[in-house]
Motif scaffolding. Structure first.
Motif, short mmCIF file in Angstrom:
data_model
loop_
_atom_site.label_atom_id
_atom_site.label_comp_id
_atom_site.label_asym_id
_atom_site.label_seq_id
_atom_site.Cartn_x
_atom_site.Cartn_y
_atom_site.Cartn_z
N THR A 1 -12.56 27.39 39.46
CA THR A 1 -13.37 27.79 38.30
C THR A 1 -12.60 27.65 37.00
O THR A 1 -11.43 28.02 36.92
N ILE A 2 -13.29 27.11 35.99
CA ILE A 2 -12.67 27.00 34.66
C ILE A 2 -13.67 27.47 33.60
O ILE A 2 -14.88 27.50 33.84
N ASP A 3 -13.15 27.85 32.44
CA ASP A 3 -13.97 28.15 31.27
C ASP A 3 -13.61 27.17 30.16
O ASP A 3 -12.43 26.85 29.97
N ILE A 4 -14.64 26.72 29.45
CA ILE A 4 -14.40 25.89 28.27
C ILE A 4 -15.09 26.57 27.10
O ILE A 4 -16.31 26.74 27.10
N SER A 5 -14.30 26.99 26.12
CA SER A 5 -14.84 27.64 24.92
C SER A 5 -14.60 26.71 23.74
O SER A 5 -13.46 26.56 23.30
#
Length: 220
Positions: free
Chosen positions: A204-208
């Motif tokens: 899982t990754i987050d891109i902001s």
């Protein structure tokens, strides 16, 4: 108002949505409260949008419009179909939309249905990405070890590995400069990422962000 939301929807179908409040509040949020893309083992895509449109927003109008766009897109594809798994309001009063796409190509196609500039979402092998003309002249680093660096030739040598290319314009509606966050879950283990990708866990990754292309390579 409702009319403005409708108009914005037509301008940028999927990119309209994202969890602005979540990005702005900066609180850790449970998975069910964040806008997310999940890539399945079979390369299907589940897309969940969590967005606040304000109390006056009519969820039925929205649902009708979404159904119409999905029906229109489905007429043009030969295999599978986009499904709307649910449109509801959660306890926080946000609209939650759940959709299933038969492939990354269909997610990409639907995202670009009403857009002027192409927004990119790609998931496939490195070889397929290269053949499709995507520029892989990027620098990636190891998920667990920042000092492990891959450049273009190293990436091309991983021809059979899966790569995900994400355009952060999918994070927002094109009318704001506030970075929003997209959570991306993959069925395989993430091995390399580009700068700006936040690691949540091995899948899982987050891109902001509000723009730019972000790259993720998965283990074989």
């Amino acid at each position: 108002g409702v009319h403005d939301c409708m108009k914005r929807w037509k301008v940028m179908v999927l990119a309209l949505f994202s969890a602005f409040c979540i990005a702005a509040c900066g609180k850790a949020t449970p998975q069910e409260d964040v806008t997310s893309i999940s890539v399945g083992n079979d390369d299907t895509i589940e897309y969940k949008i969590v967005e606040s449109f304000g109390a006056e927003y009519n969820i039925d109008d929205f649902k009708t419009m979404l159904q119409s766009d999905v029906a229109q897109y489905n007429e043009g594809i030969t295999e599978g179909a986009i499904e709307i798994a649910g449109v509801s309001k959660n306890e926080a009063g946000n609209i939650v939309v759940e959709m299933k796409f038969p492939s990354a190509a269909d997610f990409n196609g639907f995202s670009n249905m009403n857009t002027m500039e192409e927004i990119l979402f790609f998931y496939g092998t490195v070889e397929e990405a290269y053949t499709a003309g995507h520029n892989l002249d990027v620098v990636l680093h190891g998920r667990e070890d920042d000092t492990k660096i891959l450049k273009k030739n190293d990436i091309l040598n991983l021809g059979e590995s899966k790569i995900l290319i994400y355009d952060a314009r999918l994070n927002h509606d094109g009318t704001t400069q506030t970075p929003a966050t997209m959570r991306i879950e993959v069925s395989g283990q993430i091995s390399y990422v580009s700068n700006g990708v936040v690691i949540v866990d091995k899948n899982t990754i987050d891109i902001s962000a509000i723009d730019g292309l972000y790259y993720i390579i998965l283990n074989d």
